[in-house]
Design a protein around this motif. Structure first.
Motif, PDB file in Angstrom:
ATOM      1  N   ILE A  38       0.841  -1.202   0.000  1.00 58.89           N
ATOM      2  CA  ILE A  38       0.000   0.000   0.000  1.00 58.89           C
ATOM      3  C   ILE A  38       0.873   1.247   0.000  1.00 58.89           C
ATOM      4  O   ILE A  38       0.645   2.185  -0.761  1.00 58.89           O
ATOM      5  CB  ILE A  38      -0.955  -0.001   1.218  1.00 58.89           C
ATOM      6  CG1 ILE A  38      -2.061  -1.043   1.011  1.00 58.89           C
ATOM      7  CG2 ILE A  38      -1.556   1.384   1.437  1.00 58.89           C
ATOM      8  CD1 ILE A  38      -2.955  -1.233   2.213  1.00 58.89           C
ATOM      9  N   ASN A  39       1.886   1.267   0.850  1.00 54.23           N
ATOM     10  CA  ASN A  39       2.760   2.437   0.962  1.00 54.23           C
ATOM     11  C   ASN A  39       3.441   2.756  -0.364  1.00 54.23           C
ATOM     12  O   ASN A  39       3.602   3.917  -0.728  1.00 54.23           O
ATOM     13  CB  ASN A  39       3.801   2.209   2.055  1.00 54.23           C
ATOM     14  CG  ASN A  39       4.551   3.460   2.416  1.00 54.23           C
ATOM     15  OD1 ASN A  39       4.002   4.556   2.422  1.00 54.23           O
ATOM     16  ND2 ASN A  39       5.824   3.309   2.730  1.00 54.23           N
ATOM     17  N   LYS A  40       3.824   1.728  -1.069  1.00 56.33           N
ATOM     18  CA  LYS A  40       4.534   1.920  -2.333  1.00 56.33           C
ATOM     19  C   LYS A  40       3.633   2.503  -3.423  1.00 56.33           C
ATOM     20  O   LYS A  40       4.063   3.352  -4.197  1.00 56.33           O
ATOM     21  CB  LYS A  40       5.113   0.575  -2.784  1.00 56.33           C
ATOM     22  CG  LYS A  40       6.076   0.666  -3.947  1.00 56.33           C
ATOM     23  CD  LYS A  40       6.679  -0.683  -4.247  1.00 56.33           C
ATOM     24  CE  LYS A  40       5.728  -1.394  -5.178  1.00 56.33           C
ATOM     25  NZ  LYS A  40       6.141  -2.668  -5.667  1.00 56.33           N
ATOM     26  N   ASP A  41       2.373   2.062  -3.465  1.00 55.97           N
ATOM     27  CA  ASP A  41       1.517   2.414  -4.596  1.00 55.97           C
ATOM     28  C   ASP A  41       0.275   3.232  -4.252  1.00 55.97           C
ATOM     29  O   ASP A  41      -0.549   3.473  -5.127  1.00 55.97           O
ATOM     30  CB  ASP A  41       1.059   1.127  -5.309  1.00 55.97           C
ATOM     31  CG  ASP A  41       2.222   0.380  -5.932  1.00 55.97           C
ATOM     32  OD1 ASP A  41       3.197   1.029  -6.356  1.00 55.97           O
ATOM     33  OD2 ASP A  41       2.166  -0.863  -5.971  1.00 55.97           O
ATOM     34  N   THR A  48      -6.282  13.770   2.873  1.00 61.02           N
ATOM     35  CA  THR A  48      -6.812  12.732   3.751  1.00 61.02           C
ATOM     36  C   THR A  48      -6.144  12.861   5.101  1.00 61.02           C
ATOM     37  O   THR A  48      -4.925  12.909   5.201  1.00 61.02           O
ATOM     38  CB  THR A  48      -6.516  11.326   3.181  1.00 61.02           C
ATOM     39  OG1 THR A  48      -7.109  11.212   1.900  1.00 61.02           O
ATOM     40  CG2 THR A  48      -7.048  10.238   4.084  1.00 61.02           C
ATOM     41  N   SER A  49      -6.956  12.934   6.150  1.00 64.21           N
ATOM     42  CA  SER A  49      -6.368  13.005   7.482  1.00 64.21           C
ATOM     43  C   SER A  49      -6.972  11.893   8.330  1.00 64.21           C
ATOM     44  O   SER A  49      -8.184  11.711   8.388  1.00 64.21           O
ATOM     45  CB  SER A  49      -6.583  14.369   8.118  1.00 64.21           C
ATOM     46  OG  SER A  49      -7.937  14.657   8.262  1.00 64.21           O
ATOM     47  N   ASP A 126      -1.549  12.996   7.564  1.00 65.90           N
ATOM     48  CA  ASP A 126      -1.846  12.592   6.191  1.00 65.90           C
ATOM     49  C   ASP A 126      -1.611  11.089   6.036  1.00 65.90           C
ATOM     50  O   ASP A 126      -1.050  10.432   6.909  1.00 65.90           O
ATOM     51  CB  ASP A 126      -1.037  13.410   5.175  1.00 65.90           C
ATOM     52  CG  ASP A 126       0.457  13.212   5.275  1.00 65.90           C
ATOM     53  OD1 ASP A 126       0.910  12.060   5.431  1.00 65.90           O
ATOM     54  OD2 ASP A 126       1.192  14.206   5.179  1.00 65.90           O
ATOM     55  N   SER A 127      -2.035  10.553   4.913  1.00 64.26           N
ATOM     56  CA  SER A 127      -2.004   9.102   4.704  1.00 64.26           C
ATOM     57  C   SER A 127      -0.589   8.531   4.747  1.00 64.26           C
ATOM     58  O   SER A 127      -0.372   7.440   5.271  1.00 64.26           O
ATOM     59  CB  SER A 127      -2.699   8.743   3.390  1.00 64.26           C
ATOM     60  OG  SER A 127      -2.110   9.427   2.316  1.00 64.26           O
ATOM     61  N   GLN A 128       0.380   9.259   4.231  1.00 65.55           N
ATOM     62  CA  GLN A 128       1.752   8.759   4.220  1.00 65.55           C
ATOM     63  C   GLN A 128       2.308   8.641   5.642  1.00 65.55           C
ATOM     64  O   GLN A 128       2.936   7.645   5.998  1.00 65.55           O
ATOM     65  CB  GLN A 128       2.633   9.663   3.369  1.00 65.55           C
ATOM     66  CG  GLN A 128       3.937   9.016   2.999  1.00 65.55           C
ATOM     67  CD  GLN A 128       4.636   9.761   1.875  1.00 65.55           C
ATOM     68  OE1 GLN A 128       4.224  10.842   1.473  1.00 65.55           O
ATOM     69  NE2 GLN A 128       5.702   9.182   1.364  1.00 65.55           N
ATOM     70  N   MET A 129       2.062   9.638   6.470  1.00 59.95           N
ATOM     71  CA  MET A 129       2.514   9.601   7.857  1.00 59.95           C
ATOM     72  C   MET A 129       1.765   8.513   8.637  1.00 59.95           C
ATOM     73  O   MET A 129       2.352   7.822   9.489  1.00 59.95           O
ATOM     74  CB  MET A 129       2.306  10.961   8.526  1.00 59.95           C
ATOM     75  CG  MET A 129       2.780  10.982   9.957  1.00 59.95           C
ATOM     76  SD  MET A 129       4.524  10.592  10.111  1.00 59.95           S
ATOM     77  CE  MET A 129       5.191  12.197  10.234  1.00 59.95           C
ATOM     78  N   PHE A 130       0.487   8.333   8.334  1.00 56.80           N
ATOM     79  CA  PHE A 130      -0.308   7.275   8.958  1.00 56.80           C
ATOM     80  C   PHE A 130       0.334   5.908   8.699  1.00 56.80           C
ATOM     81  O   PHE A 130       0.547   5.115   9.616  1.00 56.80           O
ATOM     82  CB  PHE A 130      -1.739   7.311   8.414  1.00 56.80           C
ATOM     83  CG  PHE A 130      -2.601   6.177   8.882  1.00 56.80           C
ATOM     84  CD1 PHE A 130      -3.259   6.240  10.102  1.00 56.80           C
ATOM     85  CD2 PHE A 130      -2.768   5.047   8.103  1.00 56.80           C
ATOM     86  CE1 PHE A 130      -4.061   5.188  10.529  1.00 56.80           C
ATOM     87  CE2 PHE A 130      -3.556   3.986   8.517  1.00 56.80           C
ATOM     88  CZ  PHE A 130      -4.210   4.058   9.740  1.00 56.80           C
TER      89      PHE A 130
END
Length: 146
Positions: A38-41, A48-49, A126-130
């Motif tokens: 998921i993180n990669k793609d 999104t928070s 945000d989604s990446q930090m999540f």
């Protein structure tokens, strides 16, 4: 001759039994692999928070509630196509009873006195930090199990 064959068989069985991974380790590995996918793609969406515990928020006895917080929100990540399946795998794998019960070695009274935060009280990120925080928590749990 028969006794030596039995001894060799017993040793081989013992070695095979020692080599097996626990269901907890296997499930954690599966979840980490799906989360890496998921993180990669995933769609890198700053709008999104999601509520996200950080490693600094976690007390030892609050790992289980933090993991449940991540599990409850993983379906809110914006992903497309095959990654939706990865989300569902993560969601379902973390619901297994041995996962829920096995992530914490704390006694029930210790969990009550540790005053863990509710999922809603964590900062929104945000989604990446999540995903990064989720990966860190999974690695922490994995390290305690291995």
């Amino acid at each position: 001759m028969k006794a030596s064959v039995c001894i060799v068989f017993a040793v081989v069985c013992w070695i095979a039994a020692q080599a097996e991974e626990s269901p907890m380790i296997l499930t954690l590995s599966k979840v980490m692999n799906e989360l890496n996918r998921i993180n990669k793609d995933m769609v890198k969406d700053k709008s999104t928070s999601l509520n996200s515990p950080t490693i600094y928020d976690l007390k030892d006895c609050c790992v289980a509630p933090a993991l449940e917080c991540f599990r409850s929100q993983v379906l809110n990540l914006k992903v497309e196509g095959k990654l939706k399946r990865s989300q569902k795998i993560i969601f379902n794998e973390l619901r297994k009873s041995f996962m829920v019960k096995g992530v914490s070695s704390c006694k029930p009274e210790e969990i009550q006195t540790s005053q863990c935060k509710s999922c809603d009280s964590y900062n929104k990120v945000d989604s990446q930090m999540f995903v990064q925080s989720f990966q860190t928590l999974l690695q922490k749990i994995y390290a305690t199990q291995a």
